[in-house]
Design a protein around this motif. Structure first.
Motif, PDB file in Angstrom:
ATOM      1  N   PRO A  22       0.824  -1.212   0.000  1.00  0.00           N
ATOM      2  CA  PRO A  22       0.000   0.000   0.000  1.00  0.00           C
ATOM      3  C   PRO A  22       0.855   1.257   0.000  1.00  0.00           C
ATOM      4  CG  PRO A  22      -0.653  -1.551   1.748  1.00  0.00           C
ATOM      5  CD  PRO A  22       0.671  -2.008   1.224  1.00  0.00           C
ATOM      6  N   LEU A  23       0.270   2.338  -0.446  1.00  0.00           N
ATOM      7  CA  LEU A  23       0.952   3.627  -0.436  1.00  0.00           C
ATOM      8  C   LEU A  23       1.142   4.076   1.010  1.00  0.00           C
ATOM      9  CD1 LEU A  23       1.865   5.802  -2.575  1.00  0.00           C
ATOM     10  CD2 LEU A  23      -0.258   6.991  -2.006  1.00  0.00           C
ATOM     11  N   ASN A  42      13.684  18.690  -1.234  1.00  0.00           N
ATOM     12  CA  ASN A  42      14.693  18.119  -0.347  1.00  0.00           C
ATOM     13  C   ASN A  42      14.344  16.663  -0.043  1.00  0.00           C
ATOM     14  OD1 ASN A  42      16.279  17.322   1.886  1.00  0.00           O
ATOM     15  ND2 ASN A  42      16.402  19.435   2.640  1.00  0.00           N
ATOM     16  N   ARG A  43      15.271  15.758  -0.351  1.00  0.00           N
ATOM     17  CA  ARG A  43      14.999  14.322  -0.201  1.00  0.00           C
ATOM     18  C   ARG A  43      14.766  13.945   1.248  1.00  0.00           C
ATOM     19  NH1 ARG A  43      14.284  10.772  -4.242  1.00  0.00           N
ATOM     20  NH2 ARG A  43      15.946   9.324  -3.704  1.00  0.00           N
ATOM     21  N   ASP A  44      15.204  14.788   2.181  1.00  0.00           N
ATOM     22  CA  ASP A  44      15.051  14.490   3.601  1.00  0.00           C
ATOM     23  C   ASP A  44      13.705  14.940   4.151  1.00  0.00           C
ATOM     24  OD1 ASP A  44      17.607  13.366   3.766  1.00  0.00           O
ATOM     25  OD2 ASP A  44      18.531  15.330   4.069  1.00  0.00           O
ATOM     26  N   ASN A  45      12.940  15.667   3.351  1.00  0.00           N
ATOM     27  CA  ASN A  45      11.593  16.062   3.754  1.00  0.00           C
ATOM     28  C   ASN A  45      10.601  15.049   3.211  1.00  0.00           C
ATOM     29  OD1 ASN A  45      12.534  18.397   4.993  1.00  0.00           O
ATOM     30  ND2 ASN A  45      12.297  19.629   3.128  1.00  0.00           N
ATOM     31  N   PRO A  46       9.854  14.377   4.049  1.00  0.00           N
ATOM     32  CA  PRO A  46       8.981  13.294   3.568  1.00  0.00           C
ATOM     33  C   PRO A  46       7.909  13.778   2.602  1.00  0.00           C
ATOM     34  CG  PRO A  46       8.487  13.826   5.862  1.00  0.00           C
ATOM     35  CD  PRO A  46       9.743  14.570   5.512  1.00  0.00           C
ATOM     36  N   PHE A  47       7.610  12.933   1.646  1.00  0.00           N
ATOM     37  CA  PHE A  47       6.488  13.164   0.726  1.00  0.00           C
ATOM     38  C   PHE A  47       5.257  12.535   1.355  1.00  0.00           C
ATOM     39  CE2 PHE A  47       3.901  11.351  -2.812  1.00  0.00           C
ATOM     40  CZ  PHE A  47       3.430  12.539  -3.337  1.00  0.00           C
ATOM     41  N   CYS A  48       4.228  13.333   1.565  1.00  0.00           N
ATOM     42  CA  CYS A  48       2.979  12.851   2.168  1.00  0.00           C
ATOM     43  C   CYS A  48       1.884  12.900   1.110  1.00  0.00           C
ATOM     44  CB  CYS A  48       2.610  13.701   3.379  1.00  0.00           C
ATOM     45  SG  CYS A  48       3.869  13.657   4.695  1.00  0.00           S
ATOM     46  N   PRO A  49       1.542  11.746   0.541  1.00  0.00           N
ATOM     47  CA  PRO A  49       0.598  11.747  -0.589  1.00  0.00           C
ATOM     48  C   PRO A  49      -0.831  12.059  -0.211  1.00  0.00           C
ATOM     49  CG  PRO A  49       1.224   9.508  -0.003  1.00  0.00           C
ATOM     50  CD  PRO A  49       2.097  10.414   0.808  1.00  0.00           C
ATOM     51  N   GLY A  50      -1.203  11.934   1.080  1.00  0.00           N
ATOM     52  CA  GLY A  50      -2.591  12.155   1.456  1.00  0.00           C
ATOM     53  C   GLY A  50      -3.534  11.302   0.636  1.00  0.00           C
ATOM     54  N   THR A  51      -4.555  11.929   0.064  1.00  0.00           N
ATOM     55  CA  THR A  51      -5.517  11.192  -0.772  1.00  0.00           C
ATOM     56  C   THR A  51      -5.345  11.511  -2.255  1.00  0.00           C
ATOM     57  OG1 THR A  51      -7.175  12.939  -0.485  1.00  0.00           O
ATOM     58  CG2 THR A  51      -7.219  11.092   1.081  1.00  0.00           C
ATOM     59  N   ASN A  94      10.282   5.798  -6.054  1.00  0.00           N
ATOM     60  CA  ASN A  94      10.973   6.820  -6.847  1.00  0.00           C
ATOM     61  C   ASN A  94      10.206   7.193  -8.107  1.00  0.00           C
ATOM     62  OD1 ASN A  94      13.261   7.485  -9.044  1.00  0.00           O
ATOM     63  ND2 ASN A  94      13.995   8.098  -7.017  1.00  0.00           N
ATOM     64  N   TRP A  95       9.434   6.233  -8.645  1.00  0.00           N
ATOM     65  CA  TRP A  95       8.689   6.444  -9.891  1.00  0.00           C
ATOM     66  C   TRP A  95       7.618   7.525  -9.774  1.00  0.00           C
ATOM     67  CZ3 TRP A  95       3.441   5.659  -9.638  1.00  0.00           C
ATOM     68  CH2 TRP A  95       2.967   4.930  -8.531  1.00  0.00           C
ATOM     69  N   ILE A  96       7.244   7.908  -8.571  1.00  0.00           N
ATOM     70  CA  ILE A  96       6.202   8.924  -8.399  1.00  0.00           C
ATOM     71  C   ILE A  96       6.598  10.230  -9.084  1.00  0.00           C
ATOM     72  CG2 ILE A  96       5.053  10.375  -6.658  1.00  0.00           C
ATOM     73  CD1 ILE A  96       5.024   7.928  -4.813  1.00  0.00           C
ATOM     74  N   ALA A  97       7.893  10.465  -9.212  1.00  0.00           N
ATOM     75  CA  ALA A  97       8.351  11.674  -9.908  1.00  0.00           C
ATOM     76  C   ALA A  97       7.816  11.736 -11.329  1.00  0.00           C
ATOM     77  CB  ALA A  97       9.879  11.722  -9.910  1.00  0.00           C
ATOM     78  N   ASP A  98       7.604  10.566 -11.951  1.00  0.00           N
ATOM     79  CA  ASP A  98       7.122  10.537 -13.335  1.00  0.00           C
ATOM     80  C   ASP A  98       5.710  11.101 -13.468  1.00  0.00           C
ATOM     81  OD1 ASP A  98       9.412   9.452 -14.445  1.00  0.00           O
ATOM     82  OD2 ASP A  98       8.725   7.390 -14.280  1.00  0.00           O
TER      83      ASP A  98
END
Length: 366
Positions: free
Chosen positions: A246-247, A260-269, A351-355
């Protein structure tokens, strides 16, 4: 004995034998239109970053050396006129550094040292140039490949089997209906060396006879594995998220390139909203494959592959996964067997989320 991969019950036979695995990244395909490959479209996401066509050197302790896929040959004409003519007309560009045999020989591995080449399938961007290998190198294919592409003349502009691929050499088709067949998860498997170090997996759909491979990279209390995915999927967005993976609520390192790679990505909904707006399962992958020899079968094979992808000690490497070009990825002649210690599972998985960043809703919906 068994190695239990996770508490969900996915198990494989125990073994203390590993395969030394090395990744060859010699090909770059630029400018592929993702709307030709994936469905449904994501608004604002038409062309992805350049992708590789990976090959893998597999070295067994017995001294046998195998190659899993060969990428693209430097001379496209060796693929046959139908493929070569088609590639002159497509919208993407292909850059080939060198043939696999040349890369190997630069590091004192002679082409005569390769016991077998395993094609995940017969498409132009995986088969390389078999004529560069001596007759002593066996060609390993998936089920029904010879009947489809040789007996019934099923070659096309996307590939097939030419006379020069098989002339004078032993060709082995993997039989997933024989008495030696195993079941690992939902996939039929054949133990290539009969020692649990390398399993070839039946993953039909994208092409006739499509194969994946499960390679044991370490042993111990919990073995680690590479899942060589070929074109079972072209992009990780066809595989993730899934019920097995799961995400997360937050992702580190941050997959977005300008953050900044050290700041978490929070996808929410945002992913749920993206999928809901396009008729996809809200907690499933963002794409489905758009074409294949048997599209329904291809989607089933992806579902079976997801069982492995969800395990922390299994690293999925798709042939065209641009995430494999991560800064910490060891490339030939270095081994990738210590991928888990390197943290590559953590670094590559999302990492693919960047796409697809441009296609995600800008704000989470509460």
């Amino acid at each position: 004995m068994i190695d239990r991969i996770n508490q969900q019950g996915l198990v494989i036979p125990y073994s203390d034998v590993t395969i030394t695995t090395k990744v060859l990244d010699l090909v770059t395909i630029h400018g592929s239109n993702c709307n030709n490959l994936y469905h449904p479209p994501i608004e604002g996401v038409e062309v992805l970053r350049a992708v590789p066509s990976l090959s893998f050197l597999l070295e067994h302790h017995s001294g046998q050396k195998l190659l899993f896929d060969l990428g693209v040959p430097t001379d496209l004409e060796t693929l046959g006129s139908e493929v070569a003519d088609r590639l002159k007309k497509v919208g993407h560009q292909i850059t080939v550094q060198k043939d696999v045999v040349d890369a190997l020989e630069e590091h004192n591995i002679k082409r005569e040292d390769i016991n077998a080449v395993i094609w995940s399938h017969t498409h132009w961007d995986h088969k390389g140039n078999m004529a560069l290998f001596p007759p002593s190198t066996t060609l390993v294919l998936g089920p029904n490949a010879l009947e489809t592409f040789v007996t019934n003349g099923g070659n096309s502009g996307v590939g097939g089997i030419n006379e020069q691929d098989i002339k004078g050499r032993k060709v082995r088709e993997i039989d997933f209906d024989g008495p030696e067949t195993l079941q690992i998860g939902s996939l039929r498997a054949v133990d290539y060396f009969n020692d649990g170090s390398l399993y070839l997996l039946d993953t039909p759909g994208h092409s006739v006879g499509h194969l994946c491979a499960l390679v044991r990279t370490t042993t111990g209390p919990e073995s680690t594995f590479l899942f060589l995915g070929g074109d079972c999927a072209h992009h990780c967005g066809e595989v993730r998220p899934s019920e097995y993976l799961p995400l997360p609520d937050s992702i580190l390192p941050n997959p977005l390139p300008l953050v900044n790679r050290d700041n978490p990505f929070c996808p929410g909904t945002r992913f749920e909203e993206l999928n809901k707006s396009r008729g996809m399962t809200t907690k499933g992958p963002v794409w489905r494959p758009k074409w294949g020899a048997d599209l329904a079968e291809a989607i089933l094979s992806i579902g079976k592959m997801q069982e492995f992808d969800g395990q922390e000690n299994v690293l999925l490497l798709l042939a065209h996964d641009s995430c494999a070009r991560h800064v910490n990825m060891p490339l030939f002649p270095e081994s990738i067997n210590d991928w888990y210690e390197r943290g590559l599972g953590r670094d590559l998985r999302w990492n693919w989320i960047a796409d697809i960043e441009k296609g995600l809703p800008t704000e989470s919906v509460s």
